[in-house]
Design a protein around this motif. Sequence first.
Motif, PDB file in Angstrom:
ATOM      1  N   GLU A  80       0.835  -1.208   0.000  1.00 31.96           N
ATOM      2  CA  GLU A  80       0.000   0.000   0.000  1.00 31.96           C
ATOM      3  C   GLU A  80       0.868   1.255   0.000  1.00 31.96           C
ATOM      4  N   GLN A  81       1.931   1.230   0.821  1.00 31.34           N
ATOM      5  CA  GLN A  81       2.810   2.386   0.882  1.00 31.34           C
ATOM      6  C   GLN A  81       3.543   2.583  -0.441  1.00 31.34           C
ATOM      7  N   ALA A  82       4.003   1.475  -1.033  1.00 27.59           N
ATOM      8  CA  ALA A  82       4.710   1.554  -2.312  1.00 27.59           C
ATOM      9  C   ALA A  82       3.808   2.159  -3.389  1.00 27.59           C
ATOM     10  N   ILE A  83       2.544   1.753  -3.407  1.00 29.70           N
ATOM     11  CA  ILE A  83       1.589   2.291  -4.387  1.00 29.70           C
ATOM     12  C   ILE A  83       1.361   3.778  -4.136  1.00 29.70           C
ATOM     13  N   ALA A  84       1.200   4.151  -2.859  1.00 29.90           N
ATOM     14  CA  ALA A  84       0.973   5.557  -2.511  1.00 29.90           C
ATOM     15  C   ALA A  84       2.159   6.425  -2.925  1.00 29.90           C
ATOM     16  N   VAL A  85       3.371   5.943  -2.661  1.00 29.87           N
ATOM     17  CA  VAL A  85       4.582   6.694  -3.022  1.00 29.87           C
ATOM     18  C   VAL A  85       4.692   6.829  -4.535  1.00 29.87           C
ATOM     19  N   PHE A  86       4.430   5.721  -5.242  1.00 27.68           N
ATOM     20  CA  PHE A  86       4.531   5.745  -6.705  1.00 27.68           C
ATOM     21  C   PHE A  86       3.520   6.713  -7.318  1.00 27.68           C
ATOM     22  N   VAL A  87       2.282   6.665  -6.827  1.00 27.71           N
ATOM     23  CA  VAL A  87       1.240   7.561  -7.352  1.00 27.71           C
ATOM     24  C   VAL A  87       1.619   9.020  -7.106  1.00 27.71           C
ATOM     25  N   ALA A  88       2.160   9.309  -5.922  1.00 30.84           N
ATOM     26  CA  ALA A  88       2.565  10.678  -5.607  1.00 30.84           C
ATOM     27  C   ALA A  88       3.671  11.148  -6.550  1.00 30.84           C
ATOM     28  N   PHE A  89       4.679  10.302  -6.747  1.00 27.61           N
ATOM     29  CA  PHE A  89       5.774  10.646  -7.658  1.00 27.61           C
ATOM     30  C   PHE A  89       5.268  10.781  -9.101  1.00 27.61           C
ATOM     31  N   PHE A  90       4.395   9.864  -9.504  1.00 30.84           N
ATOM     32  CA  PHE A  90       3.871   9.889 -10.874  1.00 30.84           C
ATOM     33  C   PHE A  90       3.114  11.188 -11.134  1.00 30.84           C
ATOM     34  N   ALA A  91       2.324  11.597 -10.149  1.00 30.14           N
ATOM     35  CA  ALA A  91       1.550  12.821 -10.314  1.00 30.14           C
ATOM     36  C   ALA A  91       2.445  14.047 -10.378  1.00 30.14           C
ATOM     37  N   ILE A  92       3.468  14.101  -9.543  1.00 24.03           N
ATOM     38  CA  ILE A  92       4.327  15.275  -9.488  1.00 24.03           C
ATOM     39  C   ILE A  92       5.233  15.368 -10.712  1.00 24.03           C
ATOM     40  N   MET A  93       5.705  14.217 -11.231  1.00 23.44           N
ATOM     41  CA  MET A  93       6.574  14.242 -12.410  1.00 23.44           C
ATOM     42  C   MET A  93       5.785  14.242 -13.711  1.00 23.44           C
ATOM     43  N   ASN A  94       4.595  13.618 -13.685  1.00 23.33           N
ATOM     44  CA  ASN A  94       3.703  13.605 -14.853  1.00 23.33           C
ATOM     45  C   ASN A  94       4.458  13.256 -16.137  1.00 23.33           C
ATOM     46  N   PRO A  95       5.030  12.056 -16.218  1.00 24.55           N
ATOM     47  CA  PRO A  95       5.890  11.696 -17.357  1.00 24.55           C
ATOM     48  C   PRO A  95       5.200  11.754 -18.710  1.00 24.55           C
ATOM     49  N   ILE A  96       3.908  11.439 -18.763  1.00 26.27           N
ATOM     50  CA  ILE A  96       3.203  11.449 -20.051  1.00 26.27           C
ATOM     51  C   ILE A  96       3.100  12.881 -20.580  1.00 26.27           C
TER      52      ILE A  96
ATOM     53  N   ILE B  20      12.226   4.710 -15.021  1.00 28.93           N
ATOM     54  CA  ILE B  20      12.230   3.798 -16.167  1.00 28.93           C
ATOM     55  C   ILE B  20      11.034   4.063 -17.076  1.00 28.93           C
ATOM     56  N   ILE B  21       9.862   4.247 -16.460  1.00 30.37           N
ATOM     57  CA  ILE B  21       8.659   4.555 -17.232  1.00 30.37           C
ATOM     58  C   ILE B  21       8.834   5.887 -17.978  1.00 30.37           C
ATOM     59  N   THR B  22       9.380   6.885 -17.285  1.00 35.18           N
ATOM     60  CA  THR B  22       9.596   8.194 -17.894  1.00 35.18           C
ATOM     61  C   THR B  22      10.560   8.098 -19.064  1.00 35.18           C
ATOM     62  N   PHE B  23      11.586   7.262 -18.939  1.00 31.57           N
ATOM     63  CA  PHE B  23      12.556   7.082 -20.027  1.00 31.57           C
ATOM     64  C   PHE B  23      11.863   6.606 -21.299  1.00 31.57           C
ATOM     65  N   TYR B  24      11.012   5.601 -21.167  1.00 29.85           N
ATOM     66  CA  TYR B  24      10.314   5.077 -22.353  1.00 29.85           C
ATOM     67  C   TYR B  24       9.298   6.089 -22.895  1.00 29.85           C
ATOM     68  N   CYS B  25       8.701   6.883 -21.990  1.00 30.39           N
ATOM     69  CA  CYS B  25       7.798   7.949 -22.457  1.00 30.39           C
ATOM     70  C   CYS B  25       8.577   8.959 -23.296  1.00 30.39           C
ATOM     71  N   PHE B  26       9.786   9.288 -22.857  1.00 28.04           N
ATOM     72  CA  PHE B  26      10.609  10.242 -23.597  1.00 28.04           C
ATOM     73  C   PHE B  26      11.056   9.670 -24.939  1.00 28.04           C
ATOM     74  N   ILE B  27      11.486   8.419 -24.926  1.00 23.39           N
ATOM     75  CA  ILE B  27      11.999   7.799 -26.150  1.00 23.39           C
ATOM     76  C   ILE B  27      10.900   7.668 -27.207  1.00 23.39           C
ATOM     77  N   PHE B  28       9.697   7.348 -26.766  1.00 24.14           N
ATOM     78  CA  PHE B  28       8.577   7.187 -27.693  1.00 24.14           C
ATOM     79  C   PHE B  28       7.640   8.398 -27.648  1.00 24.14           C
ATOM     80  N   SER B  29       8.198   9.572 -27.325  1.00 27.26           N
ATOM     81  CA  SER B  29       7.389  10.775 -27.153  1.00 27.26           C
ATOM     82  C   SER B  29       6.589  11.141 -28.401  1.00 27.26           C
ATOM     83  N   SER B  30       7.211  11.049 -29.568  1.00 28.23           N
ATOM     84  CA  SER B  30       6.505  11.423 -30.801  1.00 28.23           C
ATOM     85  C   SER B  30       5.315  10.498 -31.061  1.00 28.23           C
ATOM     86  N   LYS B  31       5.485   9.200 -30.779  1.00 28.55           N
ATOM     87  CA  LYS B  31       4.396   8.246 -30.989  1.00 28.55           C
ATOM     88  C   LYS B  31       3.283   8.456 -29.963  1.00 28.55           C
ATOM     89  N   ILE B  32       3.674   8.766 -28.723  1.00 27.04           N
ATOM     90  CA  ILE B  32       2.683   9.000 -27.675  1.00 27.04           C
ATOM     91  C   ILE B  32       1.821  10.211 -28.015  1.00 27.04           C
TER      92      ILE B  32
END
Length: 208
Positions: free
Chosen positions: A6-22, A153-165
Amino acid sequence: MNPLIEQAIAVFVAFFAIMNPIANTTVFLGLVGDRDKSEQRKIAIKALSITFIVILIFAVLGKSIFNLFGITLPALRIAGGIIIFIIGYRMLQGENSKLHTVKEDSDTDLAISPLAVPLLAGPGTIATAMNYSASGEWIEIGITIASFLVLCIITFYCFIFSSKILLVTGESVLGIITRLMGLILAVIGVQMLVIGLNAASYSRCKTL
């Protein structure tokens, strides 16, 4: 569910929201879209490596930084909550926070600035890392670091495939994603602020 999961999910969601890789793929593409794929990959790797090191330092040394400057955990949560709420509120309004404003400078390494700092490892990301690892317990520090590594790692792939996304999602979908992440951030910021204020009030009552 296991409390650690639960804590891992909460931390990940918080980081995902703040960095917003997509949504940040638009920034990445705007800065390096005119360069070849191999150079884009190198810039993405360097930017995310620096970002991870910065967050790693603050996650591991957070408690030492508190002691050095005489900062209390409630104070961090209050300040961090305000910062994160402001970023989330601006995202809800469809605006770019000044904390994440990027300006291209031909004399600056784009991987270091503005990509790594302040776009990815900005004040909100640092405050989030310190908040979730501030207790100094190694299990919490490990969860924080591992969650952020997965996000890098997720952000890296978002960046690499940014044009396709961008081709698939379009600007309107990215706008919706940004606002959803803004709502999550605003709630996280308020929660951090409430916890910090309650802890500060409790500490004050004990000293009276």
